[in-house]
Design a protein around this motif. Structure first.
Motif, PDB file in Angstrom:
ATOM      1  N   ARG A 196     -19.941   8.496  36.613  1.00 14.88           N
ATOM      2  CA  ARG A 196     -20.413   7.542  37.622  1.00 14.88           C
ATOM      3  C   ARG A 196     -19.289   6.800  38.320  1.00 14.88           C
ATOM      4  O   ARG A 196     -19.541   6.084  39.286  1.00 14.88           O
ATOM      5  N   SER A 202     -22.176   8.260  41.354  1.00 16.54           N
ATOM      6  CA  SER A 202     -22.852   7.010  41.720  1.00 16.54           C
ATOM      7  C   SER A 202     -23.944   7.251  42.750  1.00 16.54           C
ATOM      8  O   SER A 202     -24.982   6.578  42.738  1.00 16.54           O
ATOM      9  N   GLU A 205     -26.984   8.611  40.813  1.00 18.10           N
ATOM     10  CA  GLU A 205     -27.606   7.551  40.011  1.00 18.10           C
ATOM     11  C   GLU A 205     -28.401   6.583  40.888  1.00 18.10           C
ATOM     12  O   GLU A 205     -29.494   6.153  40.514  1.00 18.10           O
ATOM     13  N   ALA A 206     -27.863   6.256  42.054  1.00 19.19           N
ATOM     14  CA  ALA A 206     -28.574   5.346  42.954  1.00 19.19           C
ATOM     15  C   ALA A 206     -29.895   5.953  43.417  1.00 19.19           C
ATOM     16  O   ALA A 206     -30.920   5.265  43.509  1.00 19.19           O
ATOM     17  N   HIS A 207     -29.888   7.246  43.684  1.00 18.24           N
ATOM     18  CA  HIS A 207     -31.121   7.900  44.127  1.00 18.24           C
ATOM     19  C   HIS A 207     -32.141   7.960  42.993  1.00 18.24           C
ATOM     20  O   HIS A 207     -33.341   7.733  43.222  1.00 18.24           O
ATOM     21  N   ARG A 209     -32.458   5.909  40.532  1.00 19.89           N
ATOM     22  CA  ARG A 209     -33.018   4.553  40.353  1.00 19.89           C
ATOM     23  C   ARG A 209     -34.071   4.272  41.407  1.00 19.89           C
ATOM     24  O   ARG A 209     -35.131   3.717  41.109  1.00 19.89           O
ATOM     25  N   ALA A 210     -33.784   4.646  42.656  1.00 19.00           N
ATOM     26  CA  ALA A 210     -34.739   4.420  43.739  1.00 19.00           C
ATOM     27  C   ALA A 210     -36.023   5.200  43.514  1.00 19.00           C
ATOM     28  O   ALA A 210     -37.112   4.764  43.910  1.00 19.00           O
ATOM     29  N   GLU A 211     -35.927   6.356  42.858  1.00 17.44           N
ATOM     30  CA  GLU A 211     -37.088   7.182  42.568  1.00 17.44           C
ATOM     31  C   GLU A 211     -37.817   6.741  41.304  1.00 17.44           C
ATOM     32  O   GLU A 211     -38.897   7.249  40.991  1.00 17.44           O
ATOM     33  N   GLY A 212     -37.206   5.806  40.570  1.00 11.81           N
ATOM     34  CA  GLY A 212     -37.797   5.391  39.305  1.00 11.81           C
ATOM     35  C   GLY A 212     -37.685   6.457  38.235  1.00 11.81           C
ATOM     36  O   GLY A 212     -38.467   6.471  37.278  1.00 11.81           O
ATOM     37  N   GLU A 214     -35.891   8.022  35.132  1.00 12.98           N
ATOM     38  CA  GLU A 214     -34.999   7.627  34.052  1.00 12.98           C
ATOM     39  C   GLU A 214     -34.824   8.773  33.062  1.00 12.98           C
ATOM     40  O   GLU A 214     -35.796   9.427  32.680  1.00 12.98           O
ATOM     41  N   GLU A 217     -29.325   8.566  28.168  1.00 10.64           N
ATOM     42  CA  GLU A 217     -27.873   8.566  28.353  1.00 10.64           C
ATOM     43  C   GLU A 217     -27.227   9.360  27.231  1.00 10.64           C
ATOM     44  O   GLU A 217     -27.073   8.877  26.125  1.00 10.64           O
TER      45      GLU A 217
END
Length: 316
Positions: A196, A202, A205-207, A209-212, A214, A217
């Protein structure tokens, strides 16, 4: 079979019509009238002795012969455009120094070919070529440690840089080949993340998160080739781009590329320069890089993954 009647303009019209499926849009792209587009297609099909397009369908679609011929037509056009760019690059002979940064996605075939073209065009130039991740390339150009840099567009504009877009590179799903190929891999195998700290990591990961979306890790990998090898060995699945997938050509018998199972997104690869260039050098190099990407990456990728048509494309 001879090639009498096969013209460069006819190939360009066919390429545009294959992308748009519309005579009107093809006319707008090529600067011809709609009747001239239709005539070019009739001439090309007559010269080849076969129908390339199903003219009765709207939007028009390629026939099986048309799909086969499109791959070859693109190869011919890409080489001609690259030759034109190489001639343009001869105007760079007056440069005395040039420091260029290249995204490491191009470190296999494209970067050496570009270096050869530049070296031949700038015989009296002290030339330095650096390969690095996108965020390092743009930072070096902004700090004037590099004159020009080819990199992914950062999330926020970098002050003092001019951007010359080159290619739209959509994100895709990559899984092992076999029973867990495709979306099934997401349920049974771990997600192999990019580091990241890198721009590609990054961005992904941002996309997510926007899509919900998960995922546990477990793995975060800094080297692209190592990530693709892990996928090939069945250790997990990854999100990459066609540029990344094509870099891993030696693994294609063990990895499979698919559309994303959630909202699509893409990155833009561009050439960045300082705002103080008084010559057309950045534009000339951007054009040459664009033609190299089309010939060595985009064309072969579309031949292998035709579902990327219209999504993976050059921009200059």
């Amino acid at each position: 079979m001879g090639l009498k009647g096969v013209t460069l303009r006819g190939l360009e019209v066919f390429e545009a019509l294959a992308a748009t499926g519309s005579v009107a849009e093809t006319a707008a792209r090529t600067g011809l009238s709609a009747p001239a587009v239709s005539q070019q297609m009739r001439n090309l099909e007559a010269a080849l002795g076969t129908a390339l397009v199903d003219h009765a369908r709207r939007p028009m679609q390629l026939t099986p012969a048309g799909r086969h011929f499109l791959t070859r037509a693109r190869e011919v056009l890409a080489q001609l455009r690259l030759a034109r760019s190489e001639l343009t690059m001869m105007d760079l002979s007056g440069l005395t120094t040039l420091a260029l940064g290249m995204i490491d996605d191009f470190d296999n075939d494209l970067t050496p070919r570009l270096a050869t073209i530049l070296a031949e065009s700038m015989a009296r130039c002290r030339f330095r070529l650096v390969t690095a991740p996108s965020h390092e390339v743009t930072a070096a150009v902004a700090a004037r440690r590099l004159d020009l840099g080819v990199a992914a567009r950062p999330a926020a504009p970098v002050e003092g840089l001019e951007e010359h877009p080159l290619v739209r590179d959509p994100f895709i799903l990559v899984t092992p080949r076999g029973p867990l190929e495709g979306a099934a891999a997401l349920q049974r195998l771990p997600f192999l993340r990019y580091d990241r700290a890198q721009l590609i990591g990054s961005t992904i990961e941002a996309h997510l998160r926007a899509e919900g979306a998960e995922f546990p890790e477990r793995f975060e990998i800094g080297a692209h080739q190592a990530l693709m090898v892990l996928v090939a060995r069945g250790a997990g699945w990854a999100i990459t781009t066609p540029l990344g997938y094509m870099r891993a050509a030696r693994l294609h018998d063990r990895i499979a590329a698919h559309p994303l199972p959630f909202a699509p997104f893409a990155r833009t690869i561009s050439l960045f320069s300082g705002a103080d260039w008084a010559s057309p050098v950045p534009q000339d190099i951007a054009r040459t890089v664009c033609e190299l990407v089309q010939a060595q990456v985009v064309g072969p990728a579309l031949a292998q993954l035709p579902w990327l048509e219209g999504d993976l494309r050059t921009l200059a």
